[in-house]
Design a protein around this motif. Sequence first.
Motif, short mmCIF file in Angstrom:
data_model
loop_
_atom_site.label_atom_id
_atom_site.label_comp_id
_atom_site.label_asym_id
_atom_site.label_seq_id
_atom_site.Cartn_x
_atom_site.Cartn_y
_atom_site.Cartn_z
N LEU A 144 0.84 -1.35 -0.09
CA LEU A 144 0.05 0.10 -0.02
C LEU A 144 0.81 1.27 -0.09
O LEU A 144 0.57 2.26 -0.69
CB LEU A 144 -0.81 0.07 1.17
CG LEU A 144 -1.96 1.45 1.34
CD1 LEU A 144 -2.84 1.38 -0.05
CD2 LEU A 144 -2.76 1.22 2.64
N ALA A 173 2.11 1.82 -3.42
CA ALA A 173 1.12 2.08 -4.25
C ALA A 173 0.66 3.53 -4.15
O ALA A 173 0.42 4.42 -5.29
CB ALA A 173 -0.18 1.17 -4.19
N THR A 184 -0.68 4.75 -7.86
CA THR A 184 -1.24 3.57 -8.46
C THR A 184 -2.59 3.07 -7.98
O THR A 184 -3.07 2.03 -8.27
CB THR A 184 -0.31 2.43 -8.87
OG1 THR A 184 0.23 2.08 -7.80
CG2 THR A 184 0.99 3.07 -9.72
N VAL A 185 -3.10 3.83 -6.84
CA VAL A 185 -4.19 3.14 -6.11
C VAL A 185 -5.04 4.36 -5.99
O VAL A 185 -4.95 5.43 -5.50
CB VAL A 185 -3.72 2.35 -4.92
CG1 VAL A 185 -3.13 3.31 -3.86
CG2 VAL A 185 -4.89 1.64 -4.30
N SER A 186 -6.30 4.14 -5.95
CA SER A 186 -7.53 5.14 -5.76
C SER A 186 -8.61 4.46 -5.32
O SER A 186 -8.87 3.42 -5.64
CB SER A 186 -7.62 6.06 -6.73
OG SER A 186 -7.94 5.60 -7.88
N THR A 227 -10.41 -0.12 -2.83
CA THR A 227 -9.74 -1.38 -3.20
C THR A 227 -9.41 -2.24 -2.39
O THR A 227 -9.82 -2.16 -1.07
CB THR A 227 -8.37 -0.57 -3.91
OG1 THR A 227 -7.62 -1.87 -4.76
CG2 THR A 227 -7.53 -0.12 -2.79
N GLU A 232 -5.75 -6.47 -4.96
CA GLU A 232 -5.50 -5.71 -6.44
C GLU A 232 -4.32 -5.01 -6.55
O GLU A 232 -3.86 -4.75 -7.62
CB GLU A 232 -6.77 -4.88 -6.30
CG GLU A 232 -8.01 -5.62 -6.29
CD GLU A 232 -9.26 -4.44 -6.43
OE1 GLU A 232 -8.79 -3.13 -6.70
OE2 GLU A 232 -10.44 -4.58 -5.83
N TYR A 233 -3.32 -4.83 -5.45
CA TYR A 233 -2.25 -4.08 -5.79
C TYR A 233 -0.89 -4.76 -5.12
O TYR A 233 0.05 -4.29 -5.38
CB TYR A 233 -2.22 -2.57 -5.21
CG TYR A 233 -2.63 -2.51 -3.74
CD1 TYR A 233 -1.91 -2.70 -2.84
CD2 TYR A 233 -4.11 -2.28 -3.40
CE1 TYR A 233 -2.32 -2.52 -1.43
CE2 TYR A 233 -4.48 -2.09 -2.11
CZ TYR A 233 -3.66 -2.17 -1.17
OH TYR A 233 -4.06 -2.21 0.24
#
Length: 274
Positions: free
Chosen positions: A87, A90, A95-97, A100, A104-105
């Motif tokens: 996290l 990311a 790259t994450v929003s 989620t 997924e990451y």
Amino acid sequence: MSDTYQTINLQDSWQKNLAVLIDHIRLRSFPRVLVEVLASYCHFDTSLIVTYKKSFKPIVIHPIDPSEQSSTLRSFLNNGYYLLDPLFDAIQNETVSGVTRLAEYAPDSFEETDFYQECYQYFGIVDEIVMIIKLDSEVTCAISLGRCKGLGTITRSELRALQEIYPVISALFRQFWLAQAGEYVQYEESDDSVKQALKSFGSGVLTQREREITHLILKGNSSKAIADKLNISVGTVKVHRKNIHAKLDTSTQSEIFTLFLGHLKALSVEPHLT
């Protein structure tokens, strides 16, 4: 019970929850109340609200009572494990929003990483849902809801419910941060050591490419994932990994991880020039 009645009932519940959140929006109690409200839309065993700013050490917004913070959480923050958290990575790379899940990451070999083996697994979480909120140009908030084995993975209906209320939760949290940020940033620690550790680990021993691959290894990327990220062949990655171990006098990822944490701690105690 008719669908119309259920819809009206849900709307009434949301209106009451929204009113409660607005009442606490400028108070330190807002994060706690927010977690209580979220519990009516999604089942979870653990909750954690953290703010991230560049490579600064994350600041815990909830729970703030030390007695409610597990030894694993303290280790995560104080021993530098957060640097290898998927996290954290990311958010650093934007790259994450939105809403989620860890799945997924997280990198493909996440459960084989030292971060997982030495830290994350002790949270006892089998599924982690995260609401990412951009508070300003530099600070990002992550509301993490963890589910242990008894609850299993999040259901589609729960995930959809969180996604539906996310825009309002984001707006409310930003207003809370405008009012209360000063109460938290006073505990902000310099990120000089973190930045220096990330930039200098292996410096003078490893090439720039080898250092880049070392960081990806520590974060849980397999040789194939690293090859895909860097647009090189798996064979080339394996050659680099062999050279990295030879130069660092290591034979496993765990040994590299131990070296990295020792490097970070050494930098943290060194005096900084002004």
